[in-house]
Scaffold this active site. Structure first.
Site, PDB file in Angstrom:
ATOM      1  CG  ASP A  38      13.110  53.832  24.849  1.00  0.00           C
ATOM      2  OD1 ASP A  38      12.217  53.414  24.097  1.00  0.00           O
ATOM      3  OD2 ASP A  38      13.879  53.086  25.483  1.00  0.00           O
ATOM      4  CG  ASP A 241      17.182  51.092  26.161  1.00  0.00           C
ATOM      5  OD1 ASP A 241      16.185  51.656  25.678  1.00  0.00           O
ATOM      6  OD2 ASP A 241      17.266  49.864  26.296  1.00  0.00           O
ATOM      7  CG  ASP A 245      15.624  54.118  21.832  1.00  0.00           C
ATOM      8  OD1 ASP A 245      14.466  54.287  21.400  1.00  0.00           O
ATOM      9  OD2 ASP A 245      15.885  53.437  22.829  1.00  0.00           O
TER      10      ASP A 245
HETATM   11  P1  ADP Z   1      10.291  50.246  22.967  1.00  0.00           P
HETATM   12  O1  ADP Z   1      10.097  51.342  21.981  1.00  0.00           O
HETATM   13  O2  ADP Z   1       9.377  50.446  24.160  1.00  0.00           O
HETATM   14  O3  ADP Z   1      11.745  50.140  23.425  1.00  0.00           O
HETATM   15  P2  ADP Z   1      10.236  48.144  20.807  1.00  0.00           P
HETATM   16  O4  ADP Z   1      10.127  49.148  19.703  1.00  0.00           O
HETATM   17  O5  ADP Z   1      11.513  47.419  20.937  1.00  0.00           O
HETATM   18  O6  ADP Z   1       9.817  48.808  22.255  1.00  0.00           O
HETATM   19  O7  ADP Z   1       9.079  47.038  20.609  1.00  0.00           O
HETATM   20  C1  ADP Z   1       7.735  47.430  20.432  1.00  0.00           C
HETATM   21  C2  ADP Z   1       6.774  46.264  20.609  1.00  0.00           C
HETATM   22  O8  ADP Z   1       6.974  45.262  19.568  1.00  0.00           O
HETATM   23  C3  ADP Z   1       6.970  45.496  21.902  1.00  0.00           C
HETATM   24  O9  ADP Z   1       6.304  46.100  22.976  1.00  0.00           O
HETATM   25  C4  ADP Z   1       6.379  44.128  21.526  1.00  0.00           C
HETATM   26  O10 ADP Z   1       4.979  44.163  21.642  1.00  0.00           O
HETATM   27  C5  ADP Z   1       6.735  43.952  20.064  1.00  0.00           C
HETATM   28  N1  ADP Z   1       7.962  43.133  19.867  1.00  0.00           N
HETATM   29  C6  ADP Z   1       9.124  43.548  19.299  1.00  0.00           C
HETATM   30  N2  ADP Z   1      10.037  42.546  19.241  1.00  0.00           N
HETATM   31  C7  ADP Z   1       9.459  41.469  19.830  1.00  0.00           C
HETATM   32  C8  ADP Z   1       9.877  40.121  20.109  1.00  0.00           C
HETATM   33  N3  ADP Z   1      11.085  39.659  19.788  1.00  0.00           N
HETATM   34  N4  ADP Z   1       8.990  39.310  20.733  1.00  0.00           N
HETATM   35  C9  ADP Z   1       7.765  39.747  21.090  1.00  0.00           C
HETATM   36  N5  ADP Z   1       7.312  40.987  20.851  1.00  0.00           N
HETATM   37  C10 ADP Z   1       8.123  41.845  20.226  1.00  0.00           C
HETATM   38 MG    MG Z   2      14.161  50.961  24.691  1.00  0.00          MG
END
Ligand code: ADP
Ligand code: MG
Length: 296
Positions: A38, A241, A245
């Site tokens: 991730d 994390d 996930d």
């Molecule tokens: P990752 O898989 O890298 O851990 P997430 O799945 O949590 O990332 O989020 C994916 C994308 O969704 C983020 O990169 C962001 O662009 C958008 N996003 C999600 N939640 C928020 C939020 N609360 N505020 C702004 N953008 C968000």
């Molecule tokens: Mg993450």
């Protein structure tokens, strides 16, 4: 392997900062050939900070930050915390206006009513729908993504009005961790909900091949990506994390949680990397191979 040997492996794991759910976990580690990582909070620290605010004409940066910050204050996402903290720090009394009707759409963004405005913040498509961003927001977003920074699109009352740039740092140990995984003959894969440009930039920084980058994956689809790799005949370890996930960690042949991560991830995983150091993922796989290899 004998139970005694496995127990010895488990004890050595604790010394290396690896918490193993049960001795039988080492057995499933041996066949792993692919390690899915991730991005946010795993390869990177997940500790985001606000870098810059860009607005359309007629909107002040202060107003955009206040509305976005008030909204993000209700979210626990690392991006949200960066925006809310910066916004609160910019208020004279450190207090942000309240939000009504808050709604979180995992992996996309958040929405709610702040000071009478319906505010949206998150991925461009979530806030803006299709079509190009107005300048100077488009230029700000493109320049941010070229540098591996995440751009948060903000809109209210039906129009996109700002882009907030937040930055997350790659963990100092991640590139070495990727090298060690490769040295064990494993293929590292980067999996993220973030956009392609940011994912590509992080992959470049830590040495993951561009054709092993899987970006813009919604939280509920991460487990399906793991299943697809398994259907291709790969034996998959997944390191993550976040709450987003947990299903993928459970689905993987071997699930590893960052000790710095959420309870949901730790509960779903077989192993926990206590110190949040990705190099321990390589140590865990090497340890199990050695523990089992010496017995056979
Ligand atoms: P990752 O898989 O890298 O851990 P997430 O799945 O949590 O990332 O989020 C994916 C994308 O969704 C983020 O990169 C962001 O662009 C958008 N996003 C999600 N939640 C928020 C939020 N609360 N505020 C702004 N953008 C968000
Ligand atoms: Mg993450």
């Amino acid at each position: 392997a004998t139970p005694t040997a496995l127990m010895v492996g488990t004890g050595r794991g604790a010394q290396l900062g690896i918490l193993i759910k049960g001795p039988e976990v080492l057995e499933s580690t041996r066949a792993v050939d692919t390690v899915v990582l991730d991005k946010t909070g795993t390869v990177t620290t997940g500790q985001m900070a606000l870098r810059s605010v860009h607005t359309v004409e007629g909107v002040s940066g202060a107003e955009a930050l206040r509305l976005a910050g008030a909204l993000e204050h209700a979210s626990e996402h690392p991006i949200a915390r960066a925006v809310a903290d910066a916004a609160a720090a910019a208020e004279p009394d450190g207090v942000l206006p309240p939000v009504d009707g808050f709604r979180n759409t995992p992996g996309l963004g958040v929405q709610g009513v702040v000071q009478g405005h319906l505010v949206l913040a998150g991925r461009e498509g979530f806030v803006h729908g299709d079509g190009a961003l107005p300048e100077p927001l488009l230029a700000a977003r493109e320049s941010a993504e070229r540098s591996g920074l995440t751009a948060v699109t903000v809109g209210w009352d039906g129009a996109v009005r700002a882009v907030l740039v937040v930055a997350d740092a790659v963990r100092p140990t991640s590139a070495e961790a990727v090298r060690r995984l490769r040295a064990l003959g494993l293929t590292p894969v980067l999996l993220t909900g973030d956009n392609r440009a940011v994912a590509a930039s992080v992959a470049r920084e830590v040495g993951i091949d561009q054709d092993q980058v899987i970006a813009e994956v919604l939280p509920e689809d991460k487990a399906a990506v793991v299943a697809r790799l398994q259907a291709e005949g790969r034996t998959v370890a997944m390191v993550g994390d976040g709450v987003n996930d947990a299903a993928a960690l459970a689905r993987a042949d071997l699930g590893l949680a960052m000790g710095t991560g959420t309870d949901a991830a730790i509960e779903a995983a077989d192993l926990t990397l206590v110190r949040g150091d990705l190099r321990a993922a390589a140590d865990a796989i090497r340890l199990s191979r050695r523990t089992l290899g010496t017995i056979k």
